[in-house]
Scaffold this motif. Structure first.
Motif, PDB file in Angstrom:
ATOM      1  N   UNK A  42       0.832  -1.204   0.000  1.00  0.00           N
ATOM      2  CA  UNK A  42       0.000   0.000   0.000  1.00  0.00           C
ATOM      3  C   UNK A  42       0.870   1.259   0.000  1.00  0.00           C
ATOM      4  N   UNK A  43       1.975   1.206   0.738  1.00  0.00           N
ATOM      5  CA  UNK A  43       2.803   2.399   0.951  1.00  0.00           C
ATOM      6  C   UNK A  43       3.679   2.733  -0.250  1.00  0.00           C
ATOM      7  N   UNK A  44       4.274   1.717  -0.891  1.00  0.00           N
ATOM      8  CA  UNK A  44       5.280   2.002  -1.921  1.00  0.00           C
ATOM      9  C   UNK A  44       4.681   2.644  -3.164  1.00  0.00           C
ATOM     10  N   UNK A  45       3.413   2.410  -3.452  1.00  0.00           N
ATOM     11  CA  UNK A  45       2.796   3.011  -4.627  1.00  0.00           C
ATOM     12  C   UNK A  45       3.434   2.512  -5.904  1.00  0.00           C
ATOM     13  N   UNK A  46       3.594   3.420  -6.860  1.00  0.00           N
ATOM     14  CA  UNK A  46       4.234   3.028  -8.110  1.00  0.00           C
ATOM     15  C   UNK A  46       5.725   2.836  -7.876  1.00  0.00           C
ATOM     16  N   UNK A  47       6.230   1.685  -8.236  1.00  0.00           N
ATOM     17  CA  UNK A  47       7.640   1.359  -8.037  1.00  0.00           C
ATOM     18  C   UNK A  47       8.079   0.443  -9.164  1.00  0.00           C
ATOM     19  N   UNK A  48       9.389   0.182  -9.214  1.00  0.00           N
ATOM     20  CA  UNK A  48       9.854  -0.698 -10.285  1.00  0.00           C
ATOM     21  C   UNK A  48       9.457  -2.132 -10.000  1.00  0.00           C
ATOM     22  N   UNK A  49       9.546  -2.942 -11.022  1.00  0.00           N
ATOM     23  CA  UNK A  49       9.056  -4.311 -10.946  1.00  0.00           C
ATOM     24  C   UNK A  49       9.806  -5.127  -9.901  1.00  0.00           C
ATOM     25  N   UNK A  50      11.080  -4.833  -9.666  1.00  0.00           N
ATOM     26  CA  UNK A  50      11.859  -5.589  -8.686  1.00  0.00           C
ATOM     27  C   UNK A  50      11.359  -5.336  -7.264  1.00  0.00           C
ATOM     28  N   UNK A  51      11.059  -4.073  -6.967  1.00  0.00           N
ATOM     29  CA  UNK A  51      10.566  -3.738  -5.626  1.00  0.00           C
ATOM     30  C   UNK A  51       9.211  -4.385  -5.383  1.00  0.00           C
ATOM     31  N   UNK A  52       8.296  -4.213  -6.318  1.00  0.00           N
ATOM     32  CA  UNK A  52       6.974  -4.804  -6.151  1.00  0.00           C
ATOM     33  C   UNK A  52       7.042  -6.330  -6.147  1.00  0.00           C
ATOM     34  N   UNK A  53       7.938  -6.902  -6.951  1.00  0.00           N
ATOM     35  CA  UNK A  53       8.115  -8.356  -6.956  1.00  0.00           C
ATOM     36  C   UNK A  53       8.591  -8.860  -5.611  1.00  0.00           C
ATOM     37  N   UNK A  54       9.522  -8.130  -4.994  1.00  0.00           N
ATOM     38  CA  UNK A  54      10.035  -8.528  -3.682  1.00  0.00           C
ATOM     39  C   UNK A  54       8.947  -8.455  -2.617  1.00  0.00           C
ATOM     40  N   UNK A  55       8.114  -7.407  -2.703  1.00  0.00           N
ATOM     41  CA  UNK A  55       7.030  -7.249  -1.728  1.00  0.00           C
ATOM     42  C   UNK A  55       6.016  -8.385  -1.866  1.00  0.00           C
ATOM     43  N   UNK A  56       5.634  -8.693  -3.100  1.00  0.00           N
ATOM     44  CA  UNK A  56       4.667  -9.770  -3.337  1.00  0.00           C
ATOM     45  C   UNK A  56       5.252 -11.120  -2.928  1.00  0.00           C
ATOM     46  N   UNK A  57       6.550 -11.335  -3.184  1.00  0.00           N
ATOM     47  CA  UNK A  57       7.194 -12.586  -2.770  1.00  0.00           C
ATOM     48  C   UNK A  57       7.157 -12.726  -1.251  1.00  0.00           C
ATOM     49  N   UNK A  58       7.401 -11.608  -0.546  1.00  0.00           N
ATOM     50  CA  UNK A  58       7.341 -11.651   0.917  1.00  0.00           C
ATOM     51  C   UNK A  58       5.940 -11.976   1.395  1.00  0.00           C
ATOM     52  N   UNK A  59       4.948 -11.387   0.733  1.00  0.00           N
ATOM     53  CA  UNK A  59       3.554 -11.695   1.072  1.00  0.00           C
ATOM     54  C   UNK A  59       3.265 -13.185   0.843  1.00  0.00           C
TER      55      UNK A  59
END
Length: 409
Positions: free
Chosen positions: A299-316
């Motif tokens: 929710x916090x990071x908003x628009x980010x590069x694919x690596x950041x969002x990928x890492x967040x989703x992997x952690x989830x």
């Protein structure tokens, strides 16, 4: 060499139970990729095929408690075997040129047959592998997750060739189901002590099951599972669209990250075994905390590069999938043997109901406000699950004091 083979042979109950769970997931999730094909072949609308699949999932959910209660009376092996045969019969009924009404009836049979498996399988594996319950449930959930991954690929492979069509998916699945049911019925009873094939007296009634929920620690943990199920199912249903609209990713990138969410389900093998060694509540608290932090970050990071969002989703994914086998191991450790099946079924009915409501809630909130508001609610729900687990850790629980899985008296 002979000793090693004998050591591996003792896992036959786990292998057969997990393969049946793989097939159950496979048969259920082979239907959605065929919605377009069914519409074209039978001239029905999205609403009709969607309602048919909803009916399948509803009967699946409704089978949780009765299948567990029945296992308390007649034994887990019998219930799982009959369920596998019913699901296979539904799949085998999908022969070429079958009317659409019979397609729907076959879908309902698949829902009923597969609906009896998971609740009863958790109890069965806890009996056969009492000192390795977490590891066994980790393997069960991991193999089951890949059943959902394999189904769309099988639909494409078996329905696009010059000499095959979509019916081949179910005819093959039904044949495999009959073979696995026969092997399960032949092998697994040898692994279950005679005294555990049925409940102590088979006389448990509604009051005995209801009494479980009057135990404060049990009720708190049920609330943990409900909060988790709401957050997880809501996130999974809309994650690709969220990544596109709120994360600024392309459809291809969002789909790739979404696939990674399920690939990391392999973590279940590790958390299941870890719970056998260090205690269940500790692992539950860690995994739910990780999932909650990941949702907040999303929710916090908003628009980010694919690596950041990928890492967040992997952690989830690591936190969410890691929680599943330990949840089952914890539940079987705190529910008395005489109501184990029905108790598990009742809990699964509640958590699946919460999970079913989540996509609708996210859809409404995203329309009224936006996806960030909707996912903030999901993050709050996951955080509540982690916080309630923290309360249980502080209070302590007799069932978690023994990582080997013994039940309290």
């Amino acid at each position: 060499m002979v000793g090693r083979l004998r050591s591996l042979a003792r896992f036959d109950a786990l292998v057969l139970t997990a393969l049946l769970w793989f097939l159950a997931k496979f048969l259920r999730y082979a239907f959605p990729p065929l919605f377009g094909t069914l519409q074209a072949e039978y001239g029905v609308s999205n609403a009709v095929v969607g309602s048919a699949f909803t009916a399948l999932m509803l009967v699946y959910a409704l089978m949780q408690f009765p299948s567990g209660a029945l296992a308390d009376r007649v034994g887990a092996v019998t219930v799982i075997t009959v369920g596998a045969v019913v699901a296979a019969a539904g799949a085998l009924a999908l022969v070429p040129s079958v009317p659409f009404a019979l397609v729907v009836a076959a879908m309902l049979l698949v829902g009923i047959g597969t609906g009896v498996h998971k609740t009863v399988a958790v109890r069965l594996l806890s009996q056969v592998y009492p000192a390795q319950t977490g590891r066994a449930l980790g393997a069960l959930d991991t193999l089951g997750a890949f059943g959902g991954v394999a189904a769309p690929a099988a639909v494409v492979a078996l329905s696009t060739g010059p000499y095959t069509d979509w019916h081949a998916v179910f005819l093959l699945g039904g044949g495999v189901g009959i073979a696995l049911a026969a092997a399960f019925a032949f092998r697994v009873p040898k692994r279950v002590p005679d005294s555990r094939n049925v409940a102590a007296d088979g006389s448990a009634g509604v009051r005995e099951y209801a009494a479980l929920f009057r135990r404060p620690r049990f009720a708190v943990f049920v609330l943990v599972t409900i909060c988790f199920s709401f957050a997880y199912n809501g996130a999974v249903a809309f994650l690709p669209l969220y990544l596109e609209e709120s994360g600024g990713l392309s459809t291809v990138a969002a789909s790739g990250i979404y696939s990674a969410l399920f690939v990391v389900s392999l973590v279940q093998l590790l958390t299941g075994e870890a719970s056998d060694r260090v205690g269940r509540l500790s692992i539950i608290g860690f995994t739910l905390g990780l999932a909650a932090v990941a949702l907040v970050a999303l929710v916090v990071v908003g628009e980010a590069n694919v690596l950041v969002l990928g890492a967040v989703v992997a952690a989830f994914g690591l936190g969410s999938h890691g929680f599943r086998p330990v949840r089952g191991a914890y539940l079987v450790s705190v529910i008395p043997d005489t109501v184990a099946g029905g108790g598990l079924g009742a809990v699964r009915t509640l958590l699946m109901g919460a999970g079913a409501l989540a996509p609708a809630a996210v859809g409404i909130l995203s329309d009224v406000a936006d996806f960030r508001v909707a996912f903030s609610v999901l993050a709050a729900s996951m955080a509540a699950a982690a916080a309630l687990t923290g309360v249980l850790v502080v209070i302590g629980d007799d069932a978690d004091s023994d990582a080997s899985g013994g039940r309290p008296s």
